[in-house]
Structure formats: C-alpha cells, structure tokens
Design an enzyme around this catalytic site. Sequence first.
Site, PDB file in Angstrom:
ATOM      1  N   SER A  53      52.497  44.670  30.002  1.00 32.54           N
ATOM      2  CA  SER A  53      51.507  44.583  31.084  1.00 32.54           C
ATOM      3  C   SER A  53      51.304  45.898  31.832  1.00 32.54           C
ATOM      4  CB  SER A  53      51.900  43.485  32.073  1.00 32.54           C
ATOM      5  OG  SER A  53      53.078  43.828  32.775  1.00 32.54           O
ATOM      6  N   LYS A 119      54.471  45.734  38.681  1.00 26.11           N
ATOM      7  CA  LYS A 119      53.032  45.962  38.731  1.00 26.11           C
ATOM      8  C   LYS A 119      52.742  47.139  39.660  1.00 26.11           C
ATOM      9  CE  LYS A 119      52.321  41.996  36.502  1.00 26.11           C
ATOM     10  NZ  LYS A 119      51.929  41.976  35.070  1.00 26.11           N
TER      11      LYS A 119
END
Length: 258
Positions: A53, A119
């Site tokens: 990701s 993230k």
Amino acid sequence: MNARRGTEDNPETVGDKIGGLIKELVIVVVGALVIAFLIRTFLGQMFLIPSGSMEHTLNVNDRIAVQKVTHFERGDIVVFQDPDHWLGDEPQAPERSPIGKALEFIGVLPNTSSEYLVKRVIGMPGDHVKCCDSEGRITVNGQPLDERSYLYSQDGQQSKPSDQPFDVVVPRDRLWVMGDHRDDSADSRCHLRDQTADGTSMSAFVPKDDVVGPVFAIVAPFSRATWIHIPKTFENVPDPKAPAPAAPVIRSHNDACG
C-alpha cells in the site's frame, strides 16, 4: 582465607577463564537487551512492511524505524494502530516463533503485528482535503499537492492521486491518511461510509493518540536503507482557516475504493 584467583599462589585455570568469559558475555547481552527494550519503549521502534500500500516509498519486507519522541506533520509517513478493522484481507507478515516474539517485544526484531498500519498523513485536524481539482490533484486547504515525487509508478505510468472523489474536513484530534500506492491502499477514502457507535463517520479519520510515530528511515534491506523526509509540496499548504470541528464534515464521497 583463600588466595585470589590469578595470583602466583592460586593460578587461574582454563575453566576459570571460560567461566569469566561467559559471565562477561551474559552481562553484555543482557545489557544490550535492556537498552534495546528501553529504546523500543521510549525512543523508537522497528516495523516490518507486509503489504504494497506504500509502494514504492516503502516496499514489502522493508524494515522501517519509527520515532516516538517527536511530533508529526502533514506529509509524514506514520505507523498507527488499526483504528477500526481497516486491515480486512490485507496480507500479514508470517507469525514468529516464541523466541522471535520475545526478541520482537524487546525491540531487537521489527514488529510484525497485524494491529498496525502505515500511511502518509495528508490532512491534519481542521484541514479541508478534497479530490480533485481541474488538473486531477488533491488539494489541502485550497493548495494543490504535487505528489509526483512519491506516488506509485510502474513502467513509466504513475497512479492518479485518487480515482475516488471526496471532500472532507478533518475533525478534532484526527488525521486523514492515504497510501502512496493509491490503487492498492484501503485508507481513509475507503471508510467514509463506516458508521461508529455515535452514528458518525469517524472511522475514516485516524485518532492522533493511535499514532506510534513518524517513520524516519528504512533500515533494511541494506540496498534500500535511506532517510525518510516530508515531501516539499507540503511546505506550501496553509493552515486551516477555522478550528477543527468536533465531528467530521463530509461534503461528498464515492463508495468505490481501490
């Protein structure tokens, strides 16, 4: 009274030398483990990247170092506890042996727990985050982000900032986060319809208290070792014009998520 070992009257034997060496080695090892544990608890911690990701800023199986003694800002990559079952079916690192788990707990080995995600912080409390402007860029407080330095790219083709439109204001003490591989990241965009117990969509916004800290380096493999910095595009983002609201403001969003 016995004579001290190692003197002429009581020479040191081979067994004494081996015993002394083992004793010193145990002291060094225990001391190193204690220092590693203290560093893990108060200063920093290592984590293992299990998914794509954040490619190619962070790749699968990268070992990253996270700082615990500093604040974080827009543009920082942060590690945080799974806020509300975000992980779903994302691949997880293989489970360690009991010895490996002990070394992980102490801080010698990187954390492989499935309870953490990594993230990039796009929006801080009070920020108005929107996708997208006429040129397909995400804007924060009206300032477009040039994300070309870190968005996923393959064979000369770079991912779009987002295929899903959204328009939100980040609530108090929360963050809006996104992965650098936008087509393979179940991030804040994917949880705007999730309902919390109070009926709001807080699930899309990560609590600041759940953040372990910002990533400051890739430490392994050696070929990828590097420092991690905030991209320059975030330097141009102005502060929000109003205080952060208690509840999120969601003006528009799309159900789809990459």
